[in-house]
Design a protein around this motif. Structure first.
Motif, short mmCIF file in Angstrom:
data_model
loop_
_atom_site.label_atom_id
_atom_site.label_comp_id
_atom_site.label_asym_id
_atom_site.label_seq_id
_atom_site.Cartn_x
_atom_site.Cartn_y
_atom_site.Cartn_z
N TYR A 148 51.30 35.74 60.86
CA TYR A 148 52.64 36.31 60.85
C TYR A 148 53.24 36.26 59.43
CZ TYR A 148 52.88 36.18 66.01
OH TYR A 148 52.67 36.38 67.36
N ALA A 149 53.05 35.14 58.75
CA ALA A 149 53.61 34.99 57.40
C ALA A 149 53.05 36.06 56.47
CB ALA A 149 53.31 33.60 56.85
N ALA A 150 51.76 36.35 56.60
CA ALA A 150 51.14 37.38 55.77
C ALA A 150 51.70 38.76 56.13
CB ALA A 150 49.63 37.36 55.94
N GLU A 151 51.85 39.03 57.43
CA GLU A 151 52.37 40.33 57.86
C GLU A 151 53.82 40.52 57.47
OE1 GLU A 151 51.64 40.27 62.05
OE2 GLU A 151 49.51 40.82 61.84
N ASN A 152 54.56 39.43 57.39
CA ASN A 152 55.97 39.51 57.01
C ASN A 152 56.15 40.08 55.60
OD1 ASN A 152 56.67 38.40 59.46
ND2 ASN A 152 57.14 36.36 58.65
N GLN A 153 55.15 39.91 54.76
CA GLN A 153 55.27 40.35 53.37
C GLN A 153 55.42 41.86 53.26
OE1 GLN A 153 55.58 37.93 50.99
NE2 GLN A 153 55.49 36.65 52.83
N THR A 154 54.85 42.59 54.20
CA THR A 154 54.92 44.06 54.16
C THR A 154 55.74 44.65 55.30
OG1 THR A 154 52.81 44.16 55.36
CG2 THR A 154 52.71 44.24 52.95
N HIS A 195 59.86 26.39 62.04
CA HIS A 195 59.23 27.58 61.45
C HIS A 195 60.17 28.78 61.50
CE1 HIS A 195 55.40 25.43 61.33
NE2 HIS A 195 55.70 24.99 62.53
N MET A 196 61.44 28.55 61.27
CA MET A 196 62.43 29.62 61.37
C MET A 196 62.20 30.71 60.33
SD MET A 196 64.72 29.04 63.88
CE MET A 196 66.41 29.51 63.48
N ASP A 197 61.75 30.35 59.15
CA ASP A 197 61.54 31.37 58.12
C ASP A 197 60.45 32.35 58.53
OD1 ASP A 197 63.53 30.40 56.46
OD2 ASP A 197 62.16 29.15 55.28
N THR A 198 59.30 31.82 58.92
CA THR A 198 58.18 32.67 59.28
C THR A 198 58.47 33.49 60.53
OG1 THR A 198 56.58 31.16 58.30
CG2 THR A 198 55.73 32.67 59.97
N LEU A 199 59.09 32.88 61.51
CA LEU A 199 59.26 33.53 62.81
C LEU A 199 60.53 34.37 62.92
CD1 LEU A 199 58.01 30.60 65.09
CD2 LEU A 199 56.71 32.55 64.20
N ILE A 200 61.48 34.15 62.02
CA ILE A 200 62.74 34.91 62.10
C ILE A 200 63.23 35.40 60.74
CG2 ILE A 200 65.18 34.83 62.75
CD1 ILE A 200 64.49 32.83 64.94
N PHE A 201 63.58 34.49 59.85
CA PHE A 201 64.38 34.86 58.68
C PHE A 201 63.66 35.76 57.68
CE2 PHE A 201 66.60 30.69 59.73
CZ PHE A 201 67.61 31.32 60.42
N ASP A 202 62.35 35.59 57.54
CA ASP A 202 61.62 36.42 56.58
C ASP A 202 61.70 37.91 56.92
OD1 ASP A 202 60.93 34.18 55.19
OD2 ASP A 202 58.84 34.12 55.84
N GLN A 222 71.87 28.41 63.09
CA GLN A 222 71.25 28.86 61.85
C GLN A 222 71.19 30.39 61.76
OE1 GLN A 222 67.59 27.06 60.58
NE2 GLN A 222 68.16 25.02 61.30
N ILE A 223 70.91 31.03 62.88
CA ILE A 223 70.88 32.49 62.89
C ILE A 223 72.27 33.05 62.58
CG2 ILE A 223 70.52 34.54 64.32
CD1 ILE A 223 68.35 32.96 65.81
N LYS A 224 73.28 32.48 63.21
CA LYS A 224 74.65 32.95 62.96
C LYS A 224 75.04 32.77 61.50
CE LYS A 224 77.38 34.26 65.49
NZ LYS A 224 77.84 35.63 65.83
N GLU A 225 74.60 31.67 60.91
CA GLU A 225 74.94 31.38 59.52
C GLU A 225 74.18 32.28 58.55
OE1 GLU A 225 73.64 27.85 56.59
OE2 GLU A 225 74.98 27.17 58.20
N LYS A 226 72.88 32.46 58.78
CA LYS A 226 72.04 33.17 57.81
C LYS A 226 71.95 34.67 58.08
CE LYS A 226 69.27 29.10 56.74
NZ LYS A 226 67.90 28.54 56.58
#
Length: 224
Positions: free
Chosen positions: A26-32, A80-87, A121-125
């Motif tokens: 997922y982290a790799a796919e998030n890049q594109t 893992h909020m960055d990989t799964l959501i924020f990215d 965190q979602i509401k904040e970011k």
């Protein structure tokens, strides 16, 4: 936050290895990946949602990205909020998380505190992101799906529609606290007894594609 997932759930090393591998993917796919799209996030009930195939017939102007990971708990998602959501910087999020907390008998206070922190965190970011908190899918604990009795009893020791329904009420209150909509997209999934229909599941707890077709049909009004 430190990773306390194993401490609470005692996951098999093979499952942990898989989780790490799929998050790396997922982290790799998030890049594109395109930003501002639609995100599905949660545990195995989300991971096996055949989004890539089913969304082809929806004619949406957005892409649905699936970031479900099997055996995920609320604590795991928090780690893992960055990989799964924020990215992804999603415009919409559909979240189905917590059924494993119930199944693994994670203390309710821990489960709800984690869920609260996820939404905070979602509401904040992502203050402009539309978030839909999903009602848990029904399960079927009464019929035999080929597993051994001991295996069945162990898996369903802390899993029932009653427990899920009690959690639904509390999760709905959390969603309202943050101004998010709690949605029920389960119409058509249950039999007369309120159990997940046998023909829609392969093990009583996870759905076949036919079940997800029903769910996606119910979700259409939220996806557009």
């Amino acid at each position: 936050m430190s990773d306390k997932k194993n401490e609470l759930t005692n996951l098999h090393p093979d499952i942990i290895k898989f989780q790490n591998a799929i998050r790396k993917k997922y982290a790799a796919e998030n890049q594109t990946a395109k930003k501002g799209q639609i995100l599905f996030v949660g545990s195995s009930s989300m991971e096996i949602f055949p989004v890539d195939q089913l969304q082809l017939n929806l004619n949406l102007d957005k892409i649905i990205y699936n970031r479900g990971v099997r055996a995920t708990t609320t604590a795991d998602l928090l780690n893992h909020m960055d990989t799964l959501i924020f990215d992804l910087l999603p415009g919409k999020i559909f979240m189905n998380i917590g059924s494993n907390d119930i199944g693994f008998n994670v203390p309710e206070s821990v489960f709800l505190a984690n869920y609260d922190e996820i939404l905070r965190q979602i509401k904040e970011k992502l203050p402009d992101t539309v978030v839909y908190v999903m009602k848990y899918y029904p399960i079927n604990t009464t019929e035999n799906f080929g597993e051994e009795k001991e295996e069945h009893n162990q898996f369903y020791a802390h899993r029932s529609n009653e427990l899920l329904e009690a959690a639904n009420f509390k999760v709905e209150q959390l969603a309202k606290r943050y101004g998010y909509e709690f949605i029920d997209v389960n119409a058509g999934l249950t039999n007369a007894e309120g159990n997940l229909r046998r023909e829609l599941t392969f093990d009583g707890a996870h759905m076949l594609p036919a079940g997800y077709e029903i769910v996606l049909g119910n979700m259409k009004k939220y996806l557009v």
